[in-house]
Design an enzyme around this catalytic site. Structure first.
Site, PDB file in Angstrom:
ATOM      1  N   SER A 175      11.721 -18.065  23.594  1.00  0.00           N
ATOM      2  CA  SER A 175      10.944 -17.957  22.345  1.00  0.00           C
ATOM      3  C   SER A 175       9.928 -19.075  22.179  1.00  0.00           C
ATOM      4  O   SER A 175      10.297 -20.246  22.207  1.00  0.00           O
ATOM      5  CB  SER A 175      11.855 -18.084  21.119  1.00  0.00           C
ATOM      6  OG  SER A 175      12.627 -16.974  20.927  1.00  0.00           O
ATOM      7  N   HIS A 201       7.599 -12.905  22.352  1.00  0.00           N
ATOM      8  CA  HIS A 201       7.968 -12.580  23.738  1.00  0.00           C
ATOM      9  C   HIS A 201       6.927 -11.622  24.307  1.00  0.00           C
ATOM     10  O   HIS A 201       6.839 -10.472  23.898  1.00  0.00           O
ATOM     11  CB  HIS A 201       9.351 -11.920  23.787  1.00  0.00           C
ATOM     12  CG  HIS A 201      10.482 -12.882  23.559  1.00  0.00           C
ATOM     13  ND1 HIS A 201      11.168 -13.470  24.596  1.00  0.00           N
ATOM     14  CD2 HIS A 201      11.017 -13.361  22.435  1.00  0.00           C
ATOM     15  CE1 HIS A 201      12.091 -14.265  24.101  1.00  0.00           C
ATOM     16  NE2 HIS A 201      12.026 -14.230  22.787  1.00  0.00           N
ATOM     17  N   HIS A 244      16.637  -8.670  25.113  1.00  0.00           N
ATOM     18  CA  HIS A 244      17.927  -9.165  24.615  1.00  0.00           C
ATOM     19  C   HIS A 244      18.894  -8.024  24.369  1.00  0.00           C
ATOM     20  O   HIS A 244      18.475  -6.898  24.087  1.00  0.00           O
ATOM     21  CB  HIS A 244      17.723  -9.897  23.270  1.00  0.00           C
ATOM     22  CG  HIS A 244      16.724 -11.001  23.309  1.00  0.00           C
ATOM     23  ND1 HIS A 244      15.366 -10.777  23.259  1.00  0.00           N
ATOM     24  CD2 HIS A 244      16.887 -12.340  23.392  1.00  0.00           C
ATOM     25  CE1 HIS A 244      14.721 -11.938  23.316  1.00  0.00           C
ATOM     26  NE2 HIS A 244      15.618 -12.904  23.391  1.00  0.00           N
ATOM     27  N   TYR A 252      20.528  -7.705  21.686  1.00  0.00           N
ATOM     28  CA  TYR A 252      20.412  -7.283  20.288  1.00  0.00           C
ATOM     29  C   TYR A 252      19.271  -6.291  20.048  1.00  0.00           C
ATOM     30  O   TYR A 252      19.171  -5.697  18.981  1.00  0.00           O
ATOM     31  CB  TYR A 252      20.297  -8.482  19.343  1.00  0.00           C
ATOM     32  CG  TYR A 252      19.046  -9.328  19.504  1.00  0.00           C
ATOM     33  CD1 TYR A 252      17.799  -8.852  19.131  1.00  0.00           C
ATOM     34  CD2 TYR A 252      19.130 -10.619  20.007  1.00  0.00           C
ATOM     35  CE1 TYR A 252      16.657  -9.627  19.264  1.00  0.00           C
ATOM     36  CE2 TYR A 252      18.004 -11.403  20.149  1.00  0.00           C
ATOM     37  CZ  TYR A 252      16.771 -10.905  19.780  1.00  0.00           C
ATOM     38  OH  TYR A 252      15.652 -11.667  19.931  1.00  0.00           O
ATOM     39  N   GLU A 253      18.411  -6.121  21.049  1.00  0.00           N
ATOM     40  CA  GLU A 253      17.363  -5.108  20.912  1.00  0.00           C
ATOM     41  C   GLU A 253      17.930  -3.717  21.213  1.00  0.00           C
ATOM     42  O   GLU A 253      17.208  -2.723  21.113  1.00  0.00           O
ATOM     43  CB  GLU A 253      16.202  -5.419  21.856  1.00  0.00           C
ATOM     44  CG  GLU A 253      15.460  -6.689  21.476  1.00  0.00           C
ATOM     45  CD  GLU A 253      14.399  -7.071  22.502  1.00  0.00           C
ATOM     46  OE1 GLU A 253      13.358  -6.396  22.545  1.00  0.00           O
ATOM     47  OE2 GLU A 253      14.625  -8.028  23.277  1.00  0.00           O
ATOM     48  N   ALA A 296      15.450 -20.854  23.006  1.00  0.00           N
ATOM     49  CA  ALA A 296      15.530 -21.569  21.734  1.00  0.00           C
ATOM     50  C   ALA A 296      16.973 -21.436  21.274  1.00  0.00           C
ATOM     51  O   ALA A 296      17.593 -20.386  21.476  1.00  0.00           O
ATOM     52  CB  ALA A 296      14.592 -20.939  20.719  1.00  0.00           C
ATOM     53  N   MET A 309      21.015 -16.469  21.595  1.00  0.00           N
ATOM     54  CA  MET A 309      21.255 -15.028  21.758  1.00  0.00           C
ATOM     55  C   MET A 309      20.810 -14.522  23.122  1.00  0.00           C
ATOM     56  O   MET A 309      20.486 -13.343  23.276  1.00  0.00           O
ATOM     57  CB  MET A 309      20.520 -14.261  20.655  1.00  0.00           C
ATOM     58  CG  MET A 309      20.903 -14.694  19.249  1.00  0.00           C
ATOM     59  SD  MET A 309      19.918 -13.820  18.028  1.00  0.00           S
ATOM     60  CE  MET A 309      20.229 -14.809  16.555  1.00  0.00           C
ATOM     61  N   SER A 310      20.760 -15.411  24.095  1.00  0.00           N
ATOM     62  CA  SER A 310      20.297 -14.979  25.431  1.00  0.00           C
ATOM     63  C   SER A 310      20.976 -15.847  26.489  1.00  0.00           C
ATOM     64  O   SER A 310      22.015 -16.453  26.246  1.00  0.00           O
ATOM     65  CB  SER A 310      18.776 -15.140  25.522  1.00  0.00           C
ATOM     66  OG  SER A 310      18.421 -16.514  25.434  1.00  0.00           O
ATOM     67  N   ASN A 351      16.659 -25.661  15.439  1.00  0.00           N
ATOM     68  CA  ASN A 351      17.220 -25.793  14.074  1.00  0.00           C
ATOM     69  C   ASN A 351      18.658 -26.246  14.194  1.00  0.00           C
ATOM     70  O   ASN A 351      19.274 -26.107  15.255  1.00  0.00           O
ATOM     71  CB  ASN A 351      17.182 -24.425  13.378  1.00  0.00           C
ATOM     72  CG  ASN A 351      17.884 -23.348  14.202  1.00  0.00           C
ATOM     73  OD1 ASN A 351      17.290 -22.788  15.146  1.00  0.00           O
ATOM     74  ND2 ASN A 351      19.124 -23.095  13.877  1.00  0.00           N
ATOM     75  N   HIS A 399      13.264 -16.869  11.705  1.00  0.00           N
ATOM     76  CA  HIS A 399      12.641 -16.726  13.029  1.00  0.00           C
ATOM     77  C   HIS A 399      11.345 -17.538  13.076  1.00  0.00           C
ATOM     78  O   HIS A 399      10.988 -18.102  14.113  1.00  0.00           O
ATOM     79  CB  HIS A 399      12.383 -15.235  13.304  1.00  0.00           C
ATOM     80  CG  HIS A 399      11.896 -14.946  14.696  1.00  0.00           C
ATOM     81  ND1 HIS A 399      12.583 -15.328  15.832  1.00  0.00           N
ATOM     82  CD2 HIS A 399      10.778 -14.312  15.145  1.00  0.00           C
ATOM     83  CE1 HIS A 399      11.909 -14.947  16.917  1.00  0.00           C
ATOM     84  NE2 HIS A 399      10.813 -14.329  16.521  1.00  0.00           N
TER      85      HIS A 399
HETATM   86  N1  HPA Z   1      21.432 -19.217  16.322  1.00  0.00           N
HETATM   87  C1  HPA Z   1      21.249 -18.310  17.281  1.00  0.00           C
HETATM   88  N2  HPA Z   1      20.145 -18.227  18.003  1.00  0.00           N
HETATM   89  C2  HPA Z   1      19.170 -19.115  17.751  1.00  0.00           C
HETATM   90  C3  HPA Z   1      19.305 -20.096  16.741  1.00  0.00           C
HETATM   91  C4  HPA Z   1      20.503 -20.144  15.989  1.00  0.00           C
HETATM   92  O1  HPA Z   1      20.696 -20.993  15.083  1.00  0.00           O
HETATM   93  N3  HPA Z   1      18.150 -20.819  16.754  1.00  0.00           N
HETATM   94  C5  HPA Z   1      17.372 -20.283  17.727  1.00  0.00           C
HETATM   95  N4  HPA Z   1      17.974 -19.263  18.318  1.00  0.00           N
END
Ligand code: HPA
Length: 292
Positions: A31, A62, A84, A86-87, A114, A212-213, A236, A248
């Site tokens: 990301s 992406h 991903h 989740y898609e 990320a 998530m990847s 974050n 996001h």
């Molecule tokens: N959680 C899951 N995926 C992420 C996060 C998060 O806090 N930050 C960036 N991708």
């Protein structure tokens, strides 16, 4: 029913229609890290839509293209944009691009992403070298009929993130005066961010960061015999650890802020890999068809 390997042979053929370039290093850009693409002396740019068997990313940030070219004289292939779970894609769909990089000839794989910081030492903007992962909460890309062309089924997972590569990433970071933290990455299914209770669970399980990847890709790549490195940009503090809600946009804006340093680290790492390539012998498990 056609096999996963047959599907990937079709993907290789699509790329080979455009270029016979043989990369040594594969890079997956996470990301907001697409800025690295500017550092590549691009020989060929192949959008995923033009590659048979590949799914296209539906996520903002992406791009969805394969870039073949040189960084510091080292032949590389970069996946600019990943897909991903989740898609709604299957595990096989999600790891198809990584397997393709291997079948195109890459022997070393650098995964970037990320991630949210779980460990208190991780602050937004930090770079974290992945030392190990927890992939137990997502399906395995190795489940299903065994296809020996795609590697071993019962992989030893002691050193998914190669110690030799980890040392080289540290040397690259030191050389650039970039602080590089280390930790365990836990892949969550997404797409919603975690609840604070899930983040406490992640900490209890031994995770330092959540995303998530990546882990699913590392499982497929390691089984193929790739030497794998993983680097997370901590965008974050994970849910419940920060007073502000996650978004996001925040993830993308922190990733963008760090992208110059991250791109410099990747380029320096690749230059170092040019000087110390992956020992070919270890790739015996990967049956890489030569480009015709
Ligand atoms: N959680 C899951 N995926 C992420 C996060 C998060 O806090 N930050 C960036 N991708």
């Amino acid at each position: 029913m056609s096999s996963e390997f047959e599907r990937l042979e079709a993907s290789v053929a699509s790329v080979r229609e455009v270029s016979d370039f043989k990369p040594r290093v594969g890079v997956v850009l996470g990301s907001g890290l697409g800025g690295f693409a500017e550092r590549i002396d691009v020989v060929a740019n192949v959008p995923y839509e033009r590659i048979a068997g590949l799914s296209t990313s539906t996520v903002e940030g992406h791009a969805g293209r394969l870039l073949l070219g040189h960084v510091a004289g080292v032949p590389i292939v970069a996946m600019d944009g990943r897909v991903h779970l989740y898609e709604g894609y299957s595990p096989a769909d999600v790891v198809a691009p990584v397997r393709l990089l291997g079948l195109l000839g890459a022997k070393t794989l650098i995964l970037t992403n990320a991630a949210g910081g779980v460990a208190s030492a991780l602050e937004p903007g930090d770079l974290m070298l992945i030392t190990d992962h927890i992939a137990t909460l997502v399906p395995s890309p190795l489940a299903g009929p065994h296809e020996p062309e795609l590697g071993s089924r019962f992989s030893d997972m002691s050193d998914v993130y190669a110690p030799r590569l980890r040392e080289i990433v540290h040397e690259a970071a030191r050389g650039l005066d970039i602080e590089l933290k280390e930790g365990v990455y836990l892949q969550m299914p997404g797409p919603a961010y975690e609840t604070p209770a899930e983040v406490r669970m992640a900490a209890t399980l031994g995770a330092d960061a959540v995303g998530m990847s990546t882990a699913i890709e590392a499982v497929a790549a390691h089984a193929m015999g790739f030497e794998v490195a993983g680097i997370s940009c901590i965008t974050n503090k994970a849910a419940g650890l920060s007073p502000t809600p996650l978004s996001h946009e925040e993830v993308q804006s922190v990733a963008a802020r760090v992208s110059t340093a991250f791109a410099a680290l990747l380029a320096n790492l690749i230059a170092r890999l040019g000087a110390s390539p992956h020992p070919e012998a270890q790739m015996a498990r990967l049956q890489s068809p030569e480009p015709s």
